[in-house]
Design a protein around this motif. Structure first.
Motif, mmCIF file in Angstrom:
data_model
loop_
_atom_site.group_PDB
_atom_site.id
_atom_site.type_symbol
_atom_site.label_atom_id
_atom_site.label_comp_id
_atom_site.label_asym_id
_atom_site.label_seq_id
_atom_site.Cartn_x
_atom_site.Cartn_y
_atom_site.Cartn_z
ATOM 1 N N CYS A 174 1.106 -0.849 0.067
ATOM 2 C CA CYS A 174 0.020 0.293 -0.264
ATOM 3 C C CYS A 174 0.867 1.082 -0.191
ATOM 4 O O CYS A 174 0.258 2.190 0.587
ATOM 5 C CB CYS A 174 -0.886 -0.061 1.182
ATOM 6 N N ALA A 206 -5.262 -0.876 -10.659
ATOM 7 C CA ALA A 206 -6.691 -1.139 -9.993
ATOM 8 C C ALA A 206 -5.611 -2.325 -9.032
ATOM 9 O O ALA A 206 -5.901 -2.750 -8.178
ATOM 10 C CB ALA A 206 -7.204 -1.461 -11.006
ATOM 11 N N GLU A 207 -5.321 -2.885 -8.890
ATOM 12 C CA GLU A 207 -4.215 -3.811 -8.807
ATOM 13 C C GLU A 207 -3.607 -3.241 -7.397
ATOM 14 O O GLU A 207 -4.330 -3.474 -5.778
ATOM 15 C CB GLU A 207 -3.011 -5.148 -8.926
ATOM 16 N N THR A 210 -7.294 -2.555 -4.871
ATOM 17 C CA THR A 210 -7.499 -3.334 -4.328
ATOM 18 C C THR A 210 -6.831 -3.580 -2.423
ATOM 19 O O THR A 210 -7.255 -4.746 -2.272
ATOM 20 C CB THR A 210 -7.419 -4.669 -4.618
ATOM 21 N N HIS A 211 -5.236 -3.061 -2.968
ATOM 22 C CA HIS A 211 -4.932 -3.663 -1.612
ATOM 23 C C HIS A 211 -4.729 -2.845 -0.580
ATOM 24 O O HIS A 211 -5.257 -2.217 0.344
ATOM 25 C CB HIS A 211 -3.086 -3.197 -1.518
ATOM 26 N N GLY A 213 -7.583 -0.755 -0.887
ATOM 27 C CA GLY A 213 -9.531 -1.339 -0.161
ATOM 28 C C GLY A 213 -9.361 -1.775 1.459
ATOM 29 O O GLY A 213 -9.906 -1.714 1.951
ATOM 30 N N GLN A 214 -8.880 -2.859 1.217
ATOM 31 C CA GLN A 214 -8.012 -3.965 2.196
ATOM 32 C C GLN A 214 -8.159 -3.020 3.249
ATOM 33 O O GLN A 214 -8.448 -3.538 4.604
ATOM 34 C CB GLN A 214 -7.475 -5.064 1.778
ATOM 35 N N SER A 244 -11.041 0.558 -7.922
ATOM 36 C CA SER A 244 -10.452 -0.582 -7.632
ATOM 37 C C SER A 244 -11.064 -0.999 -5.269
ATOM 38 O O SER A 244 -11.095 -2.463 -5.383
ATOM 39 C CB SER A 244 -9.714 -1.170 -7.747
ATOM 40 N N MET A 245 -10.855 -0.014 -5.531
ATOM 41 C CA MET A 245 -10.783 0.394 -3.686
ATOM 42 C C MET A 245 -12.258 -0.016 -3.374
ATOM 43 O O MET A 245 -12.034 -0.427 -2.175
ATOM 44 C CB MET A 245 -9.362 1.404 -3.055
ATOM 45 N N GLU A 247 -14.169 -1.046 -5.452
ATOM 46 C CA GLU A 247 -14.950 -2.455 -4.998
ATOM 47 C C GLU A 247 -14.376 -3.122 -4.121
ATOM 48 O O GLU A 247 -15.531 -4.381 -4.029
ATOM 49 C CB GLU A 247 -14.417 -3.079 -6.488
ATOM 50 N N VAL A 248 -13.575 -3.089 -3.708
ATOM 51 C CA VAL A 248 -12.795 -4.370 -2.661
ATOM 52 C C VAL A 248 -13.335 -3.688 -1.468
ATOM 53 O O VAL A 248 -14.239 -4.610 -0.346
ATOM 54 C CB VAL A 248 -11.985 -4.001 -1.760
ATOM 55 N N THR A 251 -17.105 -5.135 0.382
ATOM 56 C CA THR A 251 -17.263 -6.970 0.423
ATOM 57 C C THR A 251 -17.289 -6.363 1.926
ATOM 58 O O THR A 251 -17.156 -7.326 3.068
ATOM 59 C CB THR A 251 -16.098 -7.721 0.412
#
Length: 297
Positions: A174, A206-207, A210-211, A213-214, A244-245, A247-248, A251
């Motif tokens: 990150c 985008a990858e 995702t991180h 976002g986590q 992408s953030m 999108e995560v 969840t």
């Protein structure tokens, strides 16, 4: 505080020391000097002193606020274990600076400075509970809870960067380290490529999202703040990682929290300097209110 008096803010980094003279939340003068990071601890302290002398010349200085990376004993004014300045294993920084200038000096972690700047001088003003996340060469997290900085023991609160995540930790995935360590590229190169529409660079961004976002989900589970603000150079990549953030974040199990949560990006490049002045103002006011020091004119 008399409006004729000014505070010096200092943001110490591994490559650059940024210094500013601040009055009423505005930077009226700013300079940057190189950090002699590979030199002895005294040489680095002397560079900070020289920078303060240079930036404060001609101003009536009330006090000094300093943000540094690493562990900080705020009560004793001692800095420990600064990764990017190897000689700084233990530095009695407040004593050195206050003895030289004859002024009160307050000290905290640099991520704390960022979130204080955002809370008191930036977009965080409307919120009582704010998390500031700096995405740069490293990852920093600062916490304001119920309107007050929560630094914790040794200014260690919010050190989410070192928590295990996937094969490494959150900082690995990150921060700017992600681009080099996972993809062998400099972040600024990938940013330019993404801006030009390069598909590979866009996939990497985008990858990254995702991180991040986590990381945001972790922050919500631990603290559930009203607002999260991103600072640091990597925030400029947000047009390419935000989707992408988000999108995560779908969840995350509590939609009502997401509906109320504010996620935004800092609009001021020098929030850490403003936060360094804020830490002085806060600590000075605490002393005044305790009755240990008469209020300044």
């Amino acid at each position: 505080m008399n409006n004729s008096q000014y505070i010096v803010g200092v943001d110490v980094g591994g490559s650059t020391i940024n210094l500013g003279v601040i009055r009423n939340g505005e930077i009226v003068k700013k300079i940057s000097v190189p950090t002699p990071a590979q030199e002895s601890k005294d040489v680095v302290v002397d560079a900070i002193i020289a920078g303060i002398e240079q930036v404060s010349m001609g101003f009536d200085i009330l006090g000094i606020g300093i943000g540094v990376p690493g562990l900080v004993d705020e009560k004793r004014g001692i800095v420990y274990q600064v990764t990017n300045i190897p000689s700084w294993d233990e530095v009695h920084l407040v004593d050195s600076i206050s003895e030289h200038f004859g002024l009160e000096v307050c000290l905290t972690n640099d991520a704390n400075c960022y979130v204080l700047g955002e809370k008191f001088h930036g977009k965080g003003k409307p919120y009582d509970s704010v998390v500031g996340i700096t995405l740069g060469t490293g990852l920093g997290v600062g916490l304001v809870i119920n309107g007050s900085l929560h630094a914790g023991l040794m200014s260690c609160a919010g050190e989410l960067a070192v928590l295990p995540y996937l094969a490494h930790n959150y900082e690995h995935y990150c921060s700017g380290q992600f681009f080099q360590k996972e993809h062998g590229e400099e972040g600024k190169v990938l940013f330019a490529q993404a801006a030009a529409g390069d598909e590979r660079a866009l996939r990497i961004m985008a990858e990254l999202g995702t991180h991040i976002g986590q990381l945001v989900k972790l922050t919500l589970h631990i603290l559930s703040p009203e607002a999260i603000f991103f600072g640091g150079s990597i925030k400029d990549c947000s047009p390419y990682f935000e989707a992408s953030m988000r999108e995560v974040l779908k969840t995350f199990p509590y939609q009502r929290v997401l509906d109320l949560l504010v996620i935004d990006y800092s609009g001021e490049a020098d929030m850490a300097l403003l936060g360094a002045s804020a830490i002085f103002e806060m600590r000075n006011q605490e002393i005044v209110e305790s009755g240990l020091l008469e209020s300044r004119p």
